[in-house]
Design an enzyme around this catalytic site. Structure first.
Site, PDB file in Angstrom:
ATOM      1  N   SER A 127       0.832  -1.202   0.000  1.00 32.27           N
ATOM      2  CA  SER A 127       0.000   0.000   0.000  1.00 32.27           C
ATOM      3  C   SER A 127       0.865   1.250   0.000  1.00 32.27           C
ATOM      4  CB  SER A 127      -0.891  -0.007   1.257  1.00 32.27           C
ATOM      5  OG  SER A 127      -1.479   1.253   1.455  1.00 32.27           O
ATOM      6  N   TYR A 154      -1.568  -1.147  10.962  1.00 35.26           N
ATOM      7  CA  TYR A 154      -1.892  -1.703   9.630  1.00 35.26           C
ATOM      8  C   TYR A 154      -0.796  -1.305   8.635  1.00 35.26           C
ATOM      9  CZ  TYR A 154      -3.638  -1.504   4.883  1.00 35.26           C
ATOM     10  OH  TYR A 154      -3.754  -1.612   3.512  1.00 35.26           O
ATOM     11  N   LYS A 158       2.400  -3.584   6.542  1.00 38.36           N
ATOM     12  CA  LYS A 158       2.759  -3.566   5.118  1.00 38.36           C
ATOM     13  C   LYS A 158       4.265  -3.340   4.959  1.00 38.36           C
ATOM     14  CE  LYS A 158      -1.313  -4.239   3.379  1.00 38.36           C
ATOM     15  NZ  LYS A 158      -1.620  -5.543   2.761  1.00 38.36           N
TER      16      LYS A 158
HETATM   17  C1  WQD Z   1      -9.979   8.434   1.535  1.00 40.37           C
HETATM   18  C2  WQD Z   1     -10.233   9.903   1.807  1.00 40.37           C
HETATM   19  C3  WQD Z   1     -10.639  10.453   4.107  1.00 40.37           C
HETATM   20  C4  WQD Z   1     -14.404   8.332   4.526  1.00 40.37           C
HETATM   21  C5  WQD Z   1      -6.999   3.556   3.438  1.00 40.37           C
HETATM   22  C6  WQD Z   1      -5.729   2.765   3.657  1.00 40.37           C
HETATM   23  C7  WQD Z   1      -5.273   2.183   2.352  1.00 40.37           C
HETATM   24  C8  WQD Z   1      -6.360   1.320   1.833  1.00 40.37           C
HETATM   25  C9  WQD Z   1      -7.575   2.206   1.551  1.00 40.37           C
HETATM   26  C10 WQD Z   1      -6.818  -0.944   2.458  1.00 40.37           C
HETATM   27  C11 WQD Z   1      -9.547  10.400   3.071  1.00 40.37           C
HETATM   28  C12 WQD Z   1     -11.865  10.724   3.254  1.00 40.37           C
HETATM   29  C13 WQD Z   1     -13.233   8.832   4.006  1.00 40.37           C
HETATM   30  C14 WQD Z   1     -15.450   9.213   4.882  1.00 40.37           C
HETATM   31  C15 WQD Z   1     -14.107  11.060   4.180  1.00 40.37           C
HETATM   32  N1  WQD Z   1      -6.666   0.321   2.783  1.00 40.37           N
HETATM   33  N2  WQD Z   1     -13.106  10.183   3.835  1.00 40.37           N
HETATM   34  N3  WQD Z   1     -15.265  10.552   4.688  1.00 40.37           N
HETATM   35  O1  WQD Z   1      -7.594   6.353   4.291  1.00 40.37           O
HETATM   36  O2  WQD Z   1      -6.938   7.049   1.918  1.00 40.37           O
HETATM   37  O3  WQD Z   1      -6.698   4.662   2.617  1.00 40.37           O
HETATM   38  O4  WQD Z   1      -7.966   2.769   2.820  1.00 40.37           O
HETATM   39  O5  WQD Z   1      -6.664  -1.467   1.394  1.00 40.37           O
HETATM   40  O6  WQD Z   1      -4.116   1.414   2.559  1.00 40.37           O
HETATM   41  O7  WQD Z   1      -4.736   3.649   4.130  1.00 40.37           O
HETATM   42  O8  WQD Z   1      -8.950   5.611   2.275  1.00 40.37           O
HETATM   43  O9  WQD Z   1     -11.324   5.719   1.671  1.00 40.37           O
HETATM   44  O10 WQD Z   1     -10.695   5.733   4.142  1.00 40.37           O
HETATM   45  O11 WQD Z   1     -10.245   7.738   2.760  1.00 40.37           O
HETATM   46  O12 WQD Z   1     -13.945  12.293   4.006  1.00 40.37           O
HETATM   47  O13 WQD Z   1     -16.535   8.811   5.379  1.00 40.37           O
HETATM   48  O14 WQD Z   1     -11.628  10.087   2.026  1.00 40.37           O
HETATM   49  O15 WQD Z   1     -10.438  11.517   5.045  1.00 40.37           O
HETATM   50  O16 WQD Z   1      -9.074  11.717   2.843  1.00 40.37           O
HETATM   51  P1  WQD Z   1      -7.513   6.032   2.842  1.00 40.37           P
HETATM   52  P2  WQD Z   1     -10.377   6.137   2.749  1.00 40.37           P
END
Ligand code: WQD
Length: 346
Positions: A127, A154, A158
């Site tokens: 990741s 997590y 990785k």
């Molecule tokens: C994306 C953006 C949130 C939810 C993580 C892991 C990565 C992979 C994918 C597993 C961020 C914003 C999110 C919400 C929001 N994990 N958001 N409201 O954190 O970039 O990545 O998940 O495979 O390894 O690190 O993904 O989709 O949680 O968030 O505003 O209800 O959307 O703040 O900026 P992230 P995410």
């Protein structure tokens, strides 16, 4: 003679889409999954798409004996794609030991079994979290960017898993590995027979967004609009899960065709473009005609401000490119959410 590939976590979101692409590329697939975070019905979805039902073994990769029996039963496994892992950033902070035990032991067991059963290569699902928050001058981030201290257990699993692979190969193990560093996988197969099936309240943006659009959730909260980005919301590299799956097929072919130039190769797997959360919401509304109920809330702890990938290496070396337009990806996610409602799954 068709090559057989072992896909751990193959009933999961990325694993199921990769199984479809592997089958369509002519591989036989054996799925190993303990179904702790997915459902066996996903196998029906895969069969509906390809007409081929993958072999399935309900096994926990941390159970060495059970895992070895899979290799005994399915002779001729030439490659492994290892997805099986716990993957919720927030949960990993609450349950670090579970994350280290599950995510590290599963990989160690697979690596130990590979030489015993003549498995040539392993593709590891890593990741972009290993980069932490790249500095502005290091964006888009390349594979040579510094690995920064992980923001969560997590993310640390990785990083440690990448080191375990490097060290095992360095010790002389007769295997090859390709490490794929994903950015943000989103969307669902165009058939809507498979897609993202989050357990409980989704932590990730897209499932929460489509559940809000369809009325399961009242309102989407945008976690912060006071970042130093053009519109204040975070920036991510959102890659279509089907394009991501195809990267795995390209990587596996590179290993099995003996084209790997080093025993361990690392590739960023993204689109090379960054979109903000607010841009993504606007794209969703434009693509679907659905007005989304959202509000701005406080930042989420552990979020980084902005990251997107330099994917030149994967484009050139793997001959692979993620080129599905964002609106088409978001339409696939919306179509999948409507399918879940129509079929009563969610
Ligand atoms: C994306 C953006 C949130 C939810 C993580 C892991 C990565 C992979 C994918 C597993 C961020 C914003 C999110 C919400 C929001 N994990 N958001 N409201 O954190 O970039 O990545 O998940 O495979 O390894 O690190 O993904 O989709 O949680 O968030 O505003 O209800 O959307 O703040 O900026 P992230 P995410």
């Amino acid at each position: 003679m068709r090559n057989t590939i072992l896909v751990t976590g193959g009933t999961g979101f990325i694993g199921s889409h990769t199984t479809v692409e592997l089958q369509e590329a002519g591989y036989d697939v054996v799925i190993v999954d303990n179904l702790s975070n997915s459902d066996a019905s996903v196998i029906d979805g895969i069969e509906k798409i390809t007409g081929i039902r993958p072999a399935f073994e309900k096994v926990d990769c941390c159970d060495f004996e059970a895992l070895e029996n899979v290799f005994r039963k399915h002779e001729g496994i030439k490659g492994i794609i290892h997805f099986a892992a716990s993957k919720a950033v927030g949960e990993s902070v609450q349950k670090p030991l579970m994350y280290y035990r599950n995510n590290l032991n599963s990989l160690i067991n697979l690596l130990e079994l590979m030489p015993r059963y003549g498995v040539d290569g392993i593709i590891f699902s890593s990741s972009c979290t290993v980069y932490g928050q790249p500095s502005k001058e290091n964006l888009p981030v390349t594979e040579l960017a510094p690995i920064q201290k992980a923001e969560s257990p997590y993310g640390n699993t990785k990083q440690v898993n990448e080191e375990i692979i490097q060290d095992f190969v360095h010790s002389g193990a007769p295997i090859k590995s390709i490490i794929l560093r994903y950015f943000n996988p989103i969307g669902s197969h165009p058939s809507s027979h498979i897609g993202e099936l989050p357990n409980g309240v989704p932590a990730n943006l897209i499932p929460y967004l489509t559940q809000t659009a369809i009325g399961i959730r009242e309102c989407l909260t945008v976690f912060g609009d006071d970042y130093s980005t053009p519109d204040g919301s975070c920036i991510r590299d959102f890659i279509y899960v089907v394009d991501l799956a195809k990267a795995h097929v390209a990587a596996m072919a590179r290993i099995l065709e003996g084209k790997s130039e080093e025993a361990v190769e690392v590739f960023n797997v993204g689109t090379g473009h960054g979109y903000s959360v607010l841009e993504l919401i606007n794209s969703f509304e434009k693509a679907t005609g659905v007005e989304l109920n959202y509000k701005i809330g406080p930042r989420r702890e552990g979020d980084i401000e902005a990251i997107w990938g330099n994917v030149d290496k994967a484009n050139k070396v793997l001959g692979w490119k993620a080129d599905t337009p964002l609106e088409q990806i978001l339409l696939s996610a919306w179509k999948w959410q409507k399918h879940l409602k129509e079929t009563g799954i969610q």
